[in-house]
Design a protein around this motif. Structure first.
Motif, PDB file in Angstrom:
ATOM      1  N   GLY A   1       0.812  -1.210   0.000  1.00  0.00           N
ATOM      2  CA  GLY A   1       0.000   0.000   0.000  1.00  0.00           C
ATOM      3  C   GLY A   1       0.844   1.256   0.000  1.00  0.00           C
ATOM      4  N   ALA A   2       1.927   1.257   0.771  1.00  0.00           N
ATOM      5  CA  ALA A   2       2.787   2.433   0.847  1.00  0.00           C
ATOM      6  C   ALA A   2       3.467   2.730  -0.477  1.00  0.00           C
ATOM      7  N   LEU A   3       3.669   1.708  -1.309  1.00  0.00           N
ATOM      8  CA  LEU A   3       4.375   1.910  -2.575  1.00  0.00           C
ATOM      9  C   LEU A   3       3.455   2.304  -3.728  1.00  0.00           C
ATOM     10  N   LEU A   4       2.152   2.337  -3.514  1.00  0.00           N
ATOM     11  CA  LEU A   4       1.241   2.678  -4.617  1.00  0.00           C
ATOM     12  C   LEU A   4       1.527   4.063  -5.196  1.00  0.00           C
ATOM     13  N   PRO A   5       1.625   5.123  -4.370  1.00  0.00           N
ATOM     14  CA  PRO A   5       1.942   6.435  -4.952  1.00  0.00           C
ATOM     15  C   PRO A   5       3.323   6.470  -5.605  1.00  0.00           C
ATOM     16  N   TYR A   6       4.289   5.816  -4.999  1.00  0.00           N
ATOM     17  CA  TYR A   6       5.660   5.752  -5.537  1.00  0.00           C
ATOM     18  C   TYR A   6       5.665   5.156  -6.939  1.00  0.00           C
ATOM     19  N   LEU A   7       4.918   4.087  -7.134  1.00  0.00           N
ATOM     20  CA  LEU A   7       4.872   3.436  -8.440  1.00  0.00           C
ATOM     21  C   LEU A   7       4.067   4.259  -9.440  1.00  0.00           C
ATOM     22  N   GLN A   8       2.954   4.812  -8.993  1.00  0.00           N
ATOM     23  CA  GLN A   8       2.137   5.637  -9.872  1.00  0.00           C
ATOM     24  C   GLN A   8       2.903   6.865 -10.343  1.00  0.00           C
ATOM     25  N   ALA A   9       3.668   7.480  -9.437  1.00  0.00           N
ATOM     26  CA  ALA A   9       4.414   8.687  -9.784  1.00  0.00           C
ATOM     27  C   ALA A   9       5.445   8.442 -10.867  1.00  0.00           C
ATOM     28  N   GLN A  10       5.888   7.193 -11.004  1.00  0.00           N
ATOM     29  CA  GLN A  10       6.913   6.857 -11.997  1.00  0.00           C
ATOM     30  C   GLN A  10       6.336   6.088 -13.197  1.00  0.00           C
ATOM     31  N   ASP A  11       5.004   6.089 -13.301  1.00  0.00           N
ATOM     32  CA  ASP A  11       4.310   5.430 -14.419  1.00  0.00           C
ATOM     33  C   ASP A  11       4.693   3.960 -14.537  1.00  0.00           C
ATOM     34  N   LEU A  12       4.843   3.301 -13.412  1.00  0.00           N
ATOM     35  CA  LEU A  12       5.206   1.883 -13.407  1.00  0.00           C
ATOM     36  C   LEU A  12       3.925   1.056 -13.242  1.00  0.00           C
TER      37      LEU A  12
END
Length: 393
Positions: A317-328
């Motif tokens: 859950g914590a990595l969802l914004p991190y991944l979205q921000a990098q278009d992954l």
């Protein structure tokens, strides 16, 4: 009237930069779906007590922390839940600050004492909670047009600046994890997850003469210096002797439950935040790992890259914004599938621990668009599209 193609493109681009709450009501109704709130409702049903206390049921003393109170206060604001907000605030002030939240920073730890009585277990303040409380009160004052909230938030912020900010020789102003009255060099312990850049940017606007701009610069420097393999540590330290960030003396080169929030905060930065690209680049460890379709570890050695254990679902859950921000998108889909599988298990899975539920709430609510942070760190909730919680039949 139909706009020319180039004018329409510029219009849509400008529209995309607006906070969703600034869009016309008709446009909301016509084009945008209702945003779910069940996760906040379920969190509150389990952890938020009638009196406003957030309980961590997995702790032996069924404790409460200033961190838990601060995060719940934030999500009550995100979900426009004014009654919950006031209950959480009142309990926090009465029990963690002896009814004097404007004058004293809250104790970090409250629960059942060895003699069976309930009360403060450790009166030391924790600066991460203090920043989140100050930020949420200031933003509640702005969004709800309530001057008393803003005044109280500014008092908490001033107390944090006075008591928890120190000048570290060779570095400058920095936020300590606790009051400087109990800290000393030549090795200054620091926690990278205590310093969300969004909050520091908002404090720069609210308190221009304050230390927040300098602390923001040092936070970026710390993040880049302490992640040689792209993984943030839970703790680090500033060495007066070496004039450098070094491993923490008590928990050296370990990245786990604290550090997972560093990726969360970085992922939620506004696209126009000047430090965003550099921070996401410096924090490339999870990105590289997930692109190789490897599993997230529970612990990583930030110096060697050695990993052990399987990360709990809250980390996903914590990595969802991190991944979205990098278009992954592919790794993002994998983490979402993992979350859905855990939450919809058969038979019904055991309730998640408080901390994991909170990480999931931060990540999923941001991904859904229930809130965002503006360029200057301002909170941008989307209250008009929040779904009414589903009631049992």
């Amino acid at each position: 009237m139909t706009l020319p193609k180039e004018s329409r493109r510029r219009y849509l681009t400008a529209l995309a930069l607006l906070p969703v709450s600034a869009l016309p009501d008709a446009m909301h109704a016509a084009t945008l779906p209702c945003l779910p709130t069940d996760d906040w409702t379920r969190f509150a049903e389990r952890h938020l007590q009638r009196d406003g206390r957030i309980i961590d049921f997995d702790a032996p003393e069924q404790h409460s922390t200033s961190e838990g109170q601060s995060y719940a206060l934030f999500f009550a604001l995100v979900h426009n839940d004014r009654p919950a907000f006031d209950r959480i605030l009142q309990w926090t002030a009465a029990n963690l600050a002896d009814g004097q939240l404007a004058e004293r920073l809250p104790a970090w730890h409250w629960g059942r004492k060895p003699d069976g009585r309930w009360g403060v277990l450790d009166a030391t303040p924790a600066s991460d909670a203090d920043l989140w409380i100050a930020y949420t009160l200031i933003e509640a004052g702005r969004l709800w047009n309530h001057a008393a909230y803003r005044a109280l938030g500014r008092s908490v912020l001033a107390n944090a600046a006075r008591e928890e900010v120190a000048t570290l020789p060779g570095l400058g102003l920095m936020l300590l994890p606790w009051p400087r009255a109990i800290a000393s060099g030549p090795l200054w312990r620091l926690n990278p997850s205590y310093l969300p850049l969004q909050l520091l940017r908002r404090f720069q606007q609210e308190d221009p003469p304050g230390p927040w701009d300098e602390i923001a610069r040092h936070t970026q420097r710390m993040t880049e210096a302490t992640a040689p393999r792209g993984f943030a540590p839970d703790w680090c330290a500033w060495s007066e002797k070496d004039r450098a960030f070094v491993p923490d003396p008590e928990k050296p080169t370990v990245g786990s439950y604290d550090a997972i929030r560093v990726y969360l905060w970085a992922g939620m930065l506004h696209a126009q935040e000047p430090a965003r690209a550099a921070l996401l680049h410096a924090l490339g460890g999870p990105r590289a790992l997930l692109l190789k379709k490897a599993a997230l570890p529970e612990y990583v050695d930030t110096d060697t890259g050695a990993m052990r254990g399987a990360a709990p679902v809250g980390f996903a859950g914590a990595l969802l914004p991190y991944l979205q921000a990098q278009d992954l998108q592919a790794p993002l889909d994998v983490q979402l599938a993992r979350i859905r599988e855990r939450m919809a298990g058969t038979p019904a899975p055991a309730p998640l621990p408080y901390y994991e539920r909170m990480l999931l709430l931060f990540g999923q609510a941001w991904l859904d668009g229930r809130y965002a942070f503006g360029r200057n760190g301002e909170l941008q909730p989307d209250w008009r599209r929040l779904c009414a919680p589903r009631r049992p039949a």
